[in-house]
Design a protein around this motif. Structure first.
Motif, PDB file in Angstrom:
ATOM      1  N   VAL A 135       0.862  -1.182   0.000  1.00  0.00           N
ATOM      2  CA  VAL A 135       0.000   0.000   0.000  1.00  0.00           C
ATOM      3  C   VAL A 135       0.899   1.233   0.000  1.00  0.00           C
ATOM      4  O   VAL A 135       1.897   1.295   0.742  1.00  0.00           O
ATOM      5  CB  VAL A 135      -0.932   0.029   1.226  1.00  0.00           C
ATOM      6  N   GLN A 136       0.559   2.221  -0.826  1.00  0.00           N
ATOM      7  CA  GLN A 136       1.318   3.462  -0.899  1.00  0.00           C
ATOM      8  C   GLN A 136       0.612   4.572  -0.120  1.00  0.00           C
ATOM      9  O   GLN A 136      -0.606   4.566   0.027  1.00  0.00           O
ATOM     10  CB  GLN A 136       1.456   3.929  -2.347  1.00  0.00           C
ATOM     11  N   PHE A 137       1.421   5.557   0.314  1.00  0.00           N
ATOM     12  CA  PHE A 137       0.893   6.733   1.006  1.00  0.00           C
ATOM     13  C   PHE A 137       1.473   7.981   0.356  1.00  0.00           C
ATOM     14  O   PHE A 137       2.676   8.029   0.057  1.00  0.00           O
ATOM     15  CB  PHE A 137       1.251   6.697   2.494  1.00  0.00           C
ATOM     16  N   CYS A 138       0.636   9.000   0.153  1.00  0.00           N
ATOM     17  CA  CYS A 138       1.129  10.254  -0.422  1.00  0.00           C
ATOM     18  C   CYS A 138       0.285  11.424   0.071  1.00  0.00           C
ATOM     19  O   CYS A 138      -0.767  11.242   0.691  1.00  0.00           O
ATOM     20  CB  CYS A 138       1.138  10.196  -1.951  1.00  0.00           C
ATOM     21  N   HIS A 139       0.744  12.622  -0.222  1.00  0.00           N
ATOM     22  CA  HIS A 139       0.045  13.862   0.120  1.00  0.00           C
ATOM     23  C   HIS A 139      -0.958  14.183  -0.980  1.00  0.00           C
ATOM     24  O   HIS A 139      -0.611  14.137  -2.170  1.00  0.00           O
ATOM     25  CB  HIS A 139       1.049  15.000   0.269  1.00  0.00           C
TER      26      HIS A 139
END
Length: 329
Positions: A28-32
């Motif tokens: 799973v990726q996380f970003c702004h």
């Protein structure tokens, strides 16, 4: 506010754990949500994404939810606020943590916090909280490896484009300079080049330069992505002649939309095709006359440039996919 995105495919829909974390997804990726370039690049990796402007308030809860969802690895893109807290709580939950940097070394020591972000990640690698860092900017993985750090080279994948209807800006020549006007984006120089072409310059924000003619510059503001792409597709030519770049998304979007885009030679785009690189880029980054001349040459060969550019981008994307799979394995 948090949002979860999943590219629509001909497979069963993704089940969410408590409505936030995709269930049963290994990575799973996380970003702004407001970092346009990083966000676009994140989605292009075809891996589920959670967007959040600050991870601190939810970091502990996210670690618990990730573990309950069966997540094995998270990838934090660009190191948004609260990323350290997210990384620590994910690590405590037994989840591997990787980080992707989208900055260039030219920004370190000049753009607030850029060097500090990388230093923070490297410290977390030393602690065993983060197990790897990838650099999208060409040459950075090799540079950090030479300093004794374990670093991985990555390349941004092709952005996903919706169906785009180009804006109709009317008669005359129209040139896009859709960049935020701060030092390394070189916006004033590129506006001058557009005016030398006899064109109307379309910009995100008008620089605070009083002598620039108001009647030949159209300010669009920060548009939602769909409207931005329509503007990008509506001009005759885009300029992206920046002083420093990582692996820019706008030139890729422009060529995929069928619009030539003149760039600086500050990324790995089109390096597999020297003739195309020479046609689509300019060396003299602070010379509006040279930028204008190169733009004219590119415009005269626009069909060839677009065709060869798309071919090169697809070759690059295949290699980028392989690098990504190795990085998240």
């Amino acid at each position: 506010m948090a949002r979860v995105w999943r590219r629509i495919k001909q497979t069963p829909s993704v089940e969410l754990a408590d409505g936030l974390i995709p269930k049963g997804e290994r990575v799973v990726q996380f970003c702004h949500p407001e970092w346009r370039g990083v966000r676009t690049a994140t989605y292009a990796f075809d891996t589920p994404v959670v967007e959040m402007a600050d991870f601190v308030p939810r970091a502990k809860d996210l670690g618990i939810r990730l573990a309950s969802a069966g997540t094995e690895r998270i990838v934090i893109q660009g190191w948004p606020p609260g990323a350290e807290a997210l990384a620590r709580h994910a690590h405590r939950a037994g989840i591997a943590v990787a980080v992707v940097s989208h900055a260039s070394l030219a920004q370190h020591g000049t753009d607030a916090g850029e060097a500090d972000r990388v230093s923070e990640v490297l410290d977390l690698i030393g602690e065993g909280v983060v197990d790897r860092i990838g650099f999208v900017k060409r040459g950075l993985a090799e540079a950090f490896s030479a300093m004794g750090y374990r670093a991985h080279p990555l390349t941004n994948r092709l952005p996903h484009l919706p169906t785009v209807i180009p804006d109709d800006f009317g008669s005359g020549e129209h040139v896009g300079v859709f960049l935020y006007p701060y030092w390394r984006k070189n916006v004033t120089t590129q506006i001058a080049a557009a005016l030398m072409l006899g064109a109307t310059a379309h910009v995100m924000r008008r620089p605070a330069v009083e002598y620039l003619p108001h009647d030949r510059i159209v300010e669009h503001g920060e548009l939602p992505r769909e409207r931005f792409l329509s503007a990008l597709a509506g001009v005759d030519l885009n300029l992206h002649v920046t002083l420093s770049e990582c692996h820019p998304m706008i030139p890729m979007e422009s060529y995929l939309l069928g619009v030539p885009c003149l760039m600086s030679r500050t990324s790995s785009l089109f390096t597999d095709d020297p003739e195309l690189l020479a046609l689509t880029s300019v060396v003299e980054l602070d010379d509006p006359q040279r930028i204008a001349a190169s733009a004219r040459t590119l415009d005269e060969a626009r069909q060839e440039a677009v065709t060869r550019a798309v071919t090169s981008l697809r070759r690059m994307d295949a290699e980028a996919a392989r690098s990504w799979e190795a990085f998240v394995s």
